[in-house]
Design an enzyme around this catalytic site. Structure first.
Site, PDB file in Angstrom:
ATOM      1  N   LEU A  22       0.868  -1.176   0.000  1.00  0.00           N
ATOM      2  CA  LEU A  22       0.000   0.000   0.000  1.00  0.00           C
ATOM      3  C   LEU A  22       0.903   1.223   0.000  1.00  0.00           C
ATOM      4  CD1 LEU A  22      -2.691  -0.929   2.717  1.00  0.00           C
ATOM      5  CD2 LEU A  22      -2.989  -0.980   0.246  1.00  0.00           C
ATOM      6  N   ASP A  23       0.447   2.307  -0.620  1.00  0.00           N
ATOM      7  CA  ASP A  23       1.229   3.534  -0.599  1.00  0.00           C
ATOM      8  C   ASP A  23       1.426   4.016   0.835  1.00  0.00           C
ATOM      9  OD1 ASP A  23       1.319   3.533  -3.333  1.00  0.00           O
ATOM     10  OD2 ASP A  23      -0.234   5.048  -3.611  1.00  0.00           O
ATOM     11  N   LYS A  24       2.475   4.770   1.044  1.00  0.00           N
ATOM     12  CA  LYS A  24       2.794   5.317   2.373  1.00  0.00           C
ATOM     13  C   LYS A  24       1.584   6.031   2.989  1.00  0.00           C
ATOM     14  CE  LYS A  24       5.604   9.023   4.409  1.00  0.00           C
ATOM     15  NZ  LYS A  24       6.593  10.091   4.123  1.00  0.00           N
ATOM     16  N   THR A  84      -1.624   5.620   2.224  1.00  0.00           N
ATOM     17  CA  THR A  84      -2.872   4.848   2.229  1.00  0.00           C
ATOM     18  C   THR A  84      -3.006   4.071   3.531  1.00  0.00           C
ATOM     19  OG1 THR A  84      -2.723   4.629  -0.184  1.00  0.00           O
ATOM     20  CG2 THR A  84      -4.248   3.165   0.939  1.00  0.00           C
TER      21      THR A  84
END
Length: 351
Positions: free
Chosen positions: A142-144, A146
């Site tokens: 997951l993105d930082k 998110t």
């Protein structure tokens, strides 16, 4: 001899005066430097006191919390971070561990990153099981920025099995996002390839962007097929609007593919509805805070100059994993997300 002695005395008096002058100048320089150092120290003390002081205004307190979300997790000891993740464990069995990923915590390390999930997996495994436990394994990312459902595996074999499920699109992923504007139509599918490109500006940087296979001919308005970009990856995102208010919408999103920044790019460039707090994809040619509608600013009780503190409002809400029998995991949005929903008067759907 007398003449010589007089000259010597004059020379001595002259050099003595020069020495006193030099000492005076040096002393003055040291005093000035000491004064500057004291002034600087006093400024630092005032600055630290202001940072420690809790603002009385609720909006200012909220902004302070938002600005500190990422910083806090980067400053804690790895053992403390592993304990935080342990407390955010929502499910575990002999094969997997499911956590509710916090905002601002990167999955992988990199330049300027002190803490990341990958680095504390050995510690987390020991905290969850025992000191002889093998490190946990990443299955997806997951993105930082998110938040939400994230699956970890207890063994290399389990990790490979789950990664294959993601790769073959057997894992159902549902995200929630607060976006600017209202998508038209309010429900549909965005199917546009995505590619990474360098943005030529005074601050050159790279971004993901759309690489469509079609374009509208300006002469007659017909849609014509164009040559496919060899570096582009196919990307498909389903979406539907759950609520709308204050020039914003709450969307439910289902990414069918897993391209980097897919949801953010499809919403910003495909639908023209960037995610609230997505400062990267709200502009193309510049790095600048997101520009918010006046109505949104009023509801959030926010000035445009403070918009840079808004975090990305993208949450991995639900994940269905077909491991033998389907396993369904749901994580509530983080508190800042829920607070924004209330401020904008966007009703949270009942699961």
């Amino acid at each position: 001899m007398a003449a010589g002695g007089g000259a010597a005395r004059r020379c001595w008096r002259s050099s003595s005066g020069l020495a006193r002058a030099v000492r005076g100048v040096c002393g003055s320089g040291r005093a000035t430097a000491a004064l500057r150092a004291e002034e600087l120290a006093e400024r630092l003390r005032k600055s630290e006191a202001q940072q420690r002081e809790i603002p009385k205004d609720p909006t200012q307190r909220w902004l302070r919390e938002l600005a500190g979300l990422s910083q806090h997790l980067q400053q804690v000891h790895p053992n403390v971070l592993a304990k935080i993740l342990k407390e955010r464990t929502v499910y575990q069995n002999e094969e997997i561990v499911v956590i509710d990923k916090p905002y601002g915590l990167p999955v992988h390390g990199g330049p300027g990153i002190k803490n990341c999930i990958a680095d504390v997996l050995p510690i987390l495994a020991k905290m969850l099981e025992n000191m002889k436990a093998d490190p946990l394994h990443l299955c997806h990312r997951l993105d930082k920025e998110t938040t939400g459902v994230m699956v970890l595996a207890r063994s290399k074999e389990a990790a490979e099995k789950i990664r294959l499920l993601f790769k073959t699109r057997q894992v159902e992923k549902i995200y929630w996002a607060i976006v600017l504007g209202d998508p038209d139509p309010i429900e549909g599918v965005v199917e546009i390839p995505i590619v990474e490109k360098e943005v030529q500006s005074h601050q050159s940087h790279y971004k993901m962007t759309l690489a469509p296979n079609y374009r509208v001919c300006p002469e007659d308005g017909k849609v014509v097929r164009i040559r496919k970009n060899r570096n582009a990856e196919g990307a498909v995102t389903r979406y539907r609007r759950l609520a709308a208010a204050a020039a914003c919408s709450l969307l439910e999103l289902q990414p069918i593919t897993g391209v980097k920044h897919q949801i953010r790019v499809h919403l910003a460039y495909g639908l023209g509805c960037p995610i609230l707090g997505d400062h990267k994809y709200s502009h193309w040619s510049k790095l600048a805070p997101q520009k918010l509608p006046e109505l949104t600013l009023r509801r959030l009780k926010l000035e445009q100059s403070k918009a840079r503190h808004l975090p990305l409002h993208l949450h991995a809400h639900r994940l269905c994993l077909p491991l033998g029998q389907p396993l369904d995991f749901v994580c509530k949005p983080p508190l800042f997300f829920q607070k924004t929903l209330r401020k904008l008067e966007l009703d949270i759907p009942k699961d």
